[in-house]
Write an enzyme that holds these catalytic residues in place. Structure first.
Site, PDB file in Angstrom:
ATOM      1  N   SER A 147       0.844  -1.193   0.000  1.00  0.00           N
ATOM      2  CA  SER A 147       0.000   0.000   0.000  1.00  0.00           C
ATOM      3  C   SER A 147       0.877   1.239   0.000  1.00  0.00           C
ATOM      4  O   SER A 147       2.013   1.219   0.502  1.00  0.00           O
ATOM      5  CB  SER A 147      -0.898   0.015   1.245  1.00  0.00           C
ATOM      6  OG  SER A 147      -1.595   1.226   1.366  1.00  0.00           O
ATOM      7  N   TYR A 161      -2.531  -1.611  10.123  1.00  0.00           N
ATOM      8  CA  TYR A 161      -2.491  -1.654   8.660  1.00  0.00           C
ATOM      9  C   TYR A 161      -1.168  -1.087   8.152  1.00  0.00           C
ATOM     10  O   TYR A 161      -0.517  -1.688   7.283  1.00  0.00           O
ATOM     11  CB  TYR A 161      -3.668  -0.865   8.101  1.00  0.00           C
ATOM     12  CG  TYR A 161      -3.868  -1.008   6.614  1.00  0.00           C
ATOM     13  CD1 TYR A 161      -4.671  -2.018   6.095  1.00  0.00           C
ATOM     14  CD2 TYR A 161      -3.270  -0.111   5.721  1.00  0.00           C
ATOM     15  CE1 TYR A 161      -4.868  -2.133   4.727  1.00  0.00           C
ATOM     16  CE2 TYR A 161      -3.461  -0.233   4.362  1.00  0.00           C
ATOM     17  CZ  TYR A 161      -4.261  -1.247   3.865  1.00  0.00           C
ATOM     18  OH  TYR A 161      -4.459  -1.362   2.506  1.00  0.00           O
TER      19      TYR A 161
END
Length: 259
Positions: A147, A161
């Site tokens: 990401s 995350y």
């Protein structure tokens, strides 16, 4: 079937929707036999139908239910795919989650563990399961969907995350350090905001207008196809891709809190 990936087998986790499904469609269009995995069997079957409607040739995309947080199940599914189809040439680790209550003052130890187990450990377990076959053949491609949040830190995604996606970049680098000499390659794919179903887990879901300015699923599908169809002597170690309108650059902490 003809195509750049003719004769190859691809396994995509998190393939029931979003980036994973878009990648499955592109790889199938390029000639690969594709297996998609995810936790929801009914959703997977709908995804197979959707893939065909969007241009994947009939019979090229199949599905098998799997929760990548279940290490034993990962081993069973990987073994089944390799027994049935003979190999896994391309692995796309796209399974990923986040939680709504994600900030340091909100996230629970259980939620932190859940996110890191799916996002990081699941990718590692899937890679371990196909690595012996790839090494034996002297060729293989692993695409880890990391990401932008693991490359440029912000308050948007929360510690679990962010940490898991940053660790996927390190996992990818270590794979190449050890396995490049065996003819294998891995890419850490680091997308900025993508209009996928995971946005529903945001503290505040972005508006339709905001989603329209983000990367779209097909953008990532084509990116996965590009990586996978490069000549086998070429390795893209890391690919960072973002929307031109990049809210992570301009929103700061307040943007992270409100979604």
């Amino acid at each position: 079937m003809s195509g750049a990936l003719s004769g190859q087998v691809a396994w995509i986790t998190g393939g029931g929707s979003g980036i994973g499904l878009a990648g499955a469609i592109e790889l199938a269009r390029a000639g690969a036999q594709v297996v998609i995995s995810g936790r929801d069997a009914a959703k997977l079957q709908a995804a197979v139908v959707q893939a065909t409607l969007q241009g994947a040739p009939d019979g090229t995309v199949s599905a098998v239910a799997l929760d990548v947080a279940d290490r034993a199940a990962v081993a069973r599914v990987a073994d089944d795919i390799q027994q049935r189809l003979g190999r896994v040439d391309i692995l796309v680790n796209s399974a990923g989650i986040n939680v709504r209550q994600r900030a340091w003052e909100q996230v629970t130890p259980e939620a932190f563990d859940q996110v890191t187990t799916v996002n990081l450990n699941g990718a590692a377990w899937c890679t371990m399961a196909v690595l012996p076959g790839m090494r034996a053949r002297g060729q293989g491609t692993v695409i880890n969907v990391s990401s932008f949040a693991g490359w440029h830190y912000s308050a948007l995604t929360g510690p679990a995350y962010t940490a898991s996606k940053a660790a996927m970049r390190a996992l990818t680098a270590d794979f190449n350090i050890e396995n490049g000499r065996h003819g294998l390659r891995a890419t850490a794919l680091c997308p900025g905001e993508v209009a996928t179903p995971i946005l529903k887990s945001r503290p505040v879901e972005p508006s339709d207008a905001e989603k329209a300015r983000m990367l779209q699923e097909d953008d990532l599908g084509r990116t996965i196809g590009f990586i996978a169809t490069l000549p086998p002597h070429v390795c893209i170690n890391e690919l960072v891709i973002s929307p031109v309108w990049n809210r992570i650059y301009v929103g700061g902490e307040e943007f992270g809190r409100r979604g």
